[in-house]
Design a protein around this motif. Structure first.
Motif, PDB file in Angstrom:
ATOM      1  N   LEU A   1       0.482  -0.600   2.387  1.00  0.00           N
ATOM      2  CA  LEU A   1      -0.845   0.881   2.188  1.00  0.00           C
ATOM      3  C   LEU A   1      -2.265   0.328   2.222  1.00  0.00           C
ATOM      4  O   LEU A   1      -2.575   0.852   2.130  1.00  0.00           O
ATOM      5  CB  LEU A   1      -0.116   1.694   1.584  1.00  0.00           C
TER       6      LEU A   1
ATOM      7  N   LEU B   1      -1.496  11.495   2.576  1.00  0.00           N
ATOM      8  CA  LEU B   1      -0.389  10.485   3.087  1.00  0.00           C
ATOM      9  C   LEU B   1       1.120  11.824   4.043  1.00  0.00           C
ATOM     10  O   LEU B   1       0.987  13.313   3.776  1.00  0.00           O
ATOM     11  CB  LEU B   1       0.148  10.308   2.479  1.00  0.00           C
ATOM     12  N   SER B   2       1.672  11.557   4.125  1.00  0.00           N
ATOM     13  CA  SER B   2       3.326  11.459   4.744  1.00  0.00           C
ATOM     14  C   SER B   2       4.019  11.201   3.643  1.00  0.00           C
ATOM     15  O   SER B   2       3.827  10.721   2.146  1.00  0.00           O
ATOM     16  CB  SER B   2       3.532  10.787   6.225  1.00  0.00           C
TER      17      SER B   2
ATOM     18  N   GLN C   1       4.879   8.096   3.444  1.00  0.00           N
ATOM     19  CA  GLN C   1       3.523   6.571   2.100  1.00  0.00           C
ATOM     20  C   GLN C   1       3.574   7.465   1.413  1.00  0.00           C
ATOM     21  O   GLN C   1       3.276   6.492   0.358  1.00  0.00           O
ATOM     22  CB  GLN C   1       3.118   7.540   3.040  1.00  0.00           C
ATOM     23  N   ARG C   2       3.506   8.501   0.525  1.00  0.00           N
ATOM     24  CA  ARG C   2       3.059   9.268  -0.634  1.00  0.00           C
ATOM     25  C   ARG C   2       4.310   7.889  -1.657  1.00  0.00           C
ATOM     26  O   ARG C   2       4.137   7.844  -2.829  1.00  0.00           O
ATOM     27  CB  ARG C   2       3.837  10.916  -1.342  1.00  0.00           C
TER      28      ARG C   2
ATOM     29  N   ARG D   1       5.854   5.534  -1.510  1.00  0.00           N
ATOM     30  CA  ARG D   1       5.365   4.220  -1.278  1.00  0.00           C
ATOM     31  C   ARG D   1       4.230   4.152  -2.232  1.00  0.00           C
ATOM     32  O   ARG D   1       4.150   2.892  -3.059  1.00  0.00           O
ATOM     33  CB  ARG D   1       5.260   3.324   0.097  1.00  0.00           C
TER      34      ARG D   1
ATOM     35  N   THR E   1      10.370   3.670   5.801  1.00  0.00           N
ATOM     36  CA  THR E   1       9.878   3.575   4.188  1.00  0.00           C
ATOM     37  C   THR E   1      11.467   3.050   3.042  1.00  0.00           C
ATOM     38  O   THR E   1      11.221   2.743   2.158  1.00  0.00           O
ATOM     39  CB  THR E   1       9.122   4.975   3.638  1.00  0.00           C
TER      40      THR E   1
END
Length: 271
Positions: free
Chosen positions: A140, A151-152, A155-156, A158, A185
């Motif tokens: 990230l 974020l997707s 991604q959040r 992570r 992820t």
């Protein structure tokens, strides 16, 4: 991991010890005589339907909920003391986060360093380096300055794993880290948790993704207010054991949890 962290794991003290813990929310019983231990260097899966007490157990380990009876220690310390010292870190479910809050990904990860900073929370070079390393490890770094809500879902998740990594906690609690995430992820989180365990951290993961357990976990727990079983994933995931926890016909549950068991909800308090 610091030398102090390594030393704290080498003294023979369990990373997590829960002894006959009972938690009640008024008339709602959340945990009944729950007992378990988790050693350093291990990843443990926590499996149970909604309302089985998983979130309550996490709150108790974090010192947010005080058991009515029983005891909990984190590396021999009281949960509230462990949280204050940064020994334990928590990765929440997405539903419990305000994604509209005006804060960047880097700021979220920097929160993991608060326990190591001064009263004014002024980042030092070591803090910035730890955050940069954590962001790099969860892929990230290029999104560090983006608002967290942009974020997707994967991604959040992570980003919050990166916060735990930056904190350098010795015990990590993750609440449904694979819910709503993409395969990349899921693979990244699995790899990172195994890596952290290999360096001595203890990891407790609540998940409904039973397919992920064999690759992720060294051991698993079936929870239904009380600990029904604690053992190797292959043993815990046997149809008759899953049926016991989820109230299902054993013939409808295969050994790896194909067709993830239903997540019946009782009450928000007992989740």
């Amino acid at each position: 991991m610091t030398e102090h962290d390594t030393a704290s794991r080498a003294d023979g003290v369990d990373a997590l010890s829960i002894d006959t813990v009972n938690v009640r929310y008024r008339e709602v019983v959340a945990l009944v005589d729950a007992s378990l231990t988790l050693a350093s260097g291990r990843v443990c899966g926590l499996v149970g339907m909604n309302g089985s007490g998983k979130s309550t157990l996490f709150k108790a380990v974090m010192g947010v909920v005080k058991p009515n009876t029983g005891s909990i220690t984190v590396f021999g310390a009281d949960p509230a003391q462990a949280r204050k010292a940064g020994t334990v870190s928590y990765v929440p479910q997405a539903e419990s986060v305000d994604w509209t809050f005006p804060i960047s990904v880097r700021d979220v990860v920097m929160m993991g360093r608060y326990g190591k900073q001064n009263f004014f929370r002024t980042p030092r070079a070591a803090d910035r380096a730890a955050v940069d390393d954590a962001l790099q490890r969860v892929d990230l770094a290029d999104l560090a300055n983006r608002q967290i809500g942009q974020l997707s879902g994967g991604q959040r998740k992570r980003a919050f794993v990166a916060r735990a990594i930056a904190q350098e906690a010795s015990l990590l609690l993750l609440d449904e880290p694979f819910a709503g995430v993409d395969k990349k992820t899921e693979a990244t989180i699995t790899r990172l948790l195994r890596e952290l365990a290999s360096h001595g951290a203890a990891v407790l993961v609540s998940t409904h993704d039973l397919h992920a357990l064999p690759a992720l976990c060294d051991e698993a727990i079936l929870l239904q207010q009380r600990v029904l079983m604690h053992g190797r994933p292959a043993e815990v995931l046997r149809p008759e054991n899953l049926a016991l926890a989820f109230g299902m016909d054993p013939s409808t549950v295969d050994q790896l949890g194909a067709g993830t068991p239903p997540t019946h909800t009782r009450t928000p308090e007992a989740s």
